[in-house]
Write a protein that holds these residues in place. Sequence first.
Motif, PDB file in Angstrom:
ATOM      1  N   LYS A  94     -32.763  52.333 -15.828  1.00 32.60           N
ATOM      2  CA  LYS A  94     -33.094  50.979 -15.168  1.00 32.60           C
ATOM      3  C   LYS A  94     -34.719  50.923 -15.129  1.00 32.60           C
ATOM      4  CE  LYS A  94     -28.924  49.401 -13.774  1.00 32.60           C
ATOM      5  NZ  LYS A  94     -28.616  48.012 -14.031  1.00 32.60           N
ATOM      6  N   VAL A  95     -35.111  49.742 -15.625  1.00 39.33           N
ATOM      7  CA  VAL A  95     -36.430  49.549 -15.707  1.00 39.33           C
ATOM      8  C   VAL A  95     -36.951  48.244 -15.219  1.00 39.33           C
ATOM      9  CG1 VAL A  95     -37.199  51.184 -17.534  1.00 39.33           C
ATOM     10  CG2 VAL A  95     -36.555  48.844 -17.844  1.00 39.33           C
ATOM     11  N   TYR A  96     -37.977  48.035 -14.336  1.00 38.59           N
ATOM     12  CA  TYR A  96     -38.229  46.684 -13.729  1.00 38.59           C
ATOM     13  C   TYR A  96     -38.578  45.516 -14.999  1.00 38.59           C
ATOM     14  CZ  TYR A  96     -40.347  42.712 -11.154  1.00 38.59           C
ATOM     15  OH  TYR A  96     -40.717  41.552 -10.631  1.00 38.59           O
ATOM     16  N   ASP A  97     -37.998  44.617 -15.081  1.00 42.98           N
ATOM     17  CA  ASP A  97     -38.265  43.564 -16.074  1.00 42.98           C
ATOM     18  C   ASP A  97     -38.851  42.458 -15.077  1.00 42.98           C
ATOM     19  OD1 ASP A  97     -38.483  41.376 -17.741  1.00 42.98           O
ATOM     20  OD2 ASP A  97     -36.459  41.866 -18.835  1.00 42.98           O
ATOM     21  N   PRO A  98     -40.237  42.284 -15.523  1.00 42.42           N
ATOM     22  CA  PRO A  98     -40.889  41.039 -14.540  1.00 42.42           C
ATOM     23  C   PRO A  98     -40.260  39.671 -15.059  1.00 42.42           C
ATOM     24  CG  PRO A  98     -42.389  41.872 -16.452  1.00 42.42           C
ATOM     25  CD  PRO A  98     -41.246  42.730 -16.261  1.00 42.42           C
ATOM     26  N   VAL A 104     -33.487  46.408 -14.905  1.00 41.61           N
ATOM     27  CA  VAL A 104     -32.376  46.108 -15.733  1.00 41.61           C
ATOM     28  C   VAL A 104     -32.313  47.254 -16.687  1.00 41.61           C
ATOM     29  CG1 VAL A 104     -32.645  43.567 -16.002  1.00 41.61           C
ATOM     30  CG2 VAL A 104     -33.961  44.927 -17.473  1.00 41.61           C
ATOM     31  N   SER A 105     -31.073  47.425 -17.567  1.00 39.03           N
ATOM     32  CA  SER A 105     -30.912  48.438 -18.245  1.00 39.03           C
ATOM     33  C   SER A 105     -31.584  48.466 -19.586  1.00 39.03           C
ATOM     34  CB  SER A 105     -29.239  48.744 -18.588  1.00 39.03           C
ATOM     35  OG  SER A 105     -28.575  49.112 -17.303  1.00 39.03           O
ATOM     36  N   ARG A 106     -32.309  49.293 -19.801  1.00 41.36           N
ATOM     37  CA  ARG A 106     -33.000  49.452 -21.255  1.00 41.36           C
ATOM     38  C   ARG A 106     -32.746  50.882 -22.079  1.00 41.36           C
ATOM     39  NH1 ARG A 106     -33.417  44.498 -20.872  1.00 41.36           N
ATOM     40  NH2 ARG A 106     -35.245  43.212 -20.739  1.00 41.36           N
TER      41      ARG A 106
END
Length: 235
Positions: A94-98, A104-106
């Motif tokens: 899970k990483v933050y998507d600005p 979101v999953s990446r």
Amino acid sequence: MTTPHPGPGGWVEAWLSAPRISVYLAAAAGDRQRALDLYEWNTQLSSALLHDLAHLEVGIRNAYDQALTQHAQFVPHWTTNPQQVFAPVLRTKKVYDPSVGRRVSRRVDVNDKPRKALQRAISEAGGMNAPPGKIVAQLMFGFWRYLSSAAHEVPLWRPYLHHAFAAGTSRPDVDVRMGDLHELRNRVAHHEPLLSWNLVKAQQQLVELAGLISPDLAQHITTSSKVAALLASRP
């Protein structure tokens, strides 16, 4: 009748900032002199912890270096093979998507950071021809901290890194201690309050981890440390 001394004046807020001294004022029930005494005590304690953490860090990095040098087949030395030692390892995280304002999953390469850290250390040490020991010394605590993470269980821990510790040492046990001590190190390095930190536990973790590398190192840290005395002398 003697009038109580009001304590240090407004220069303290100008020096430390109102938010920073407010933490110590709260702990001192509004007593400005005790708040300043607590700040001085916190600073001394931070220095003592950095002393002990530095001893552990040097022990960790040399133990890992020795384990990789003796048991891996990286030629001429593991520090000159960032792409081989830290080959891409993809994990779903899970990483933050600005762009969407949420996590979101990446699919990410969990070895990207250690690989870049090693490349940076090589550059800072003078390039690929720099002595391995100089490159090792350039690597920061955070680099060594993540070598015990789950992502390195198969490629590094099982074949090589477990040799840095006493036989039977569990990678998760090392990782928990390293994670907690890394967080503490960052806190003391940035001069943050330690008033509510469980430093008895932290010191125990530090000595236990040192003991897994070398009982003699653990004993030296214990006998040379000023942490216990400072904890007992809290204002």
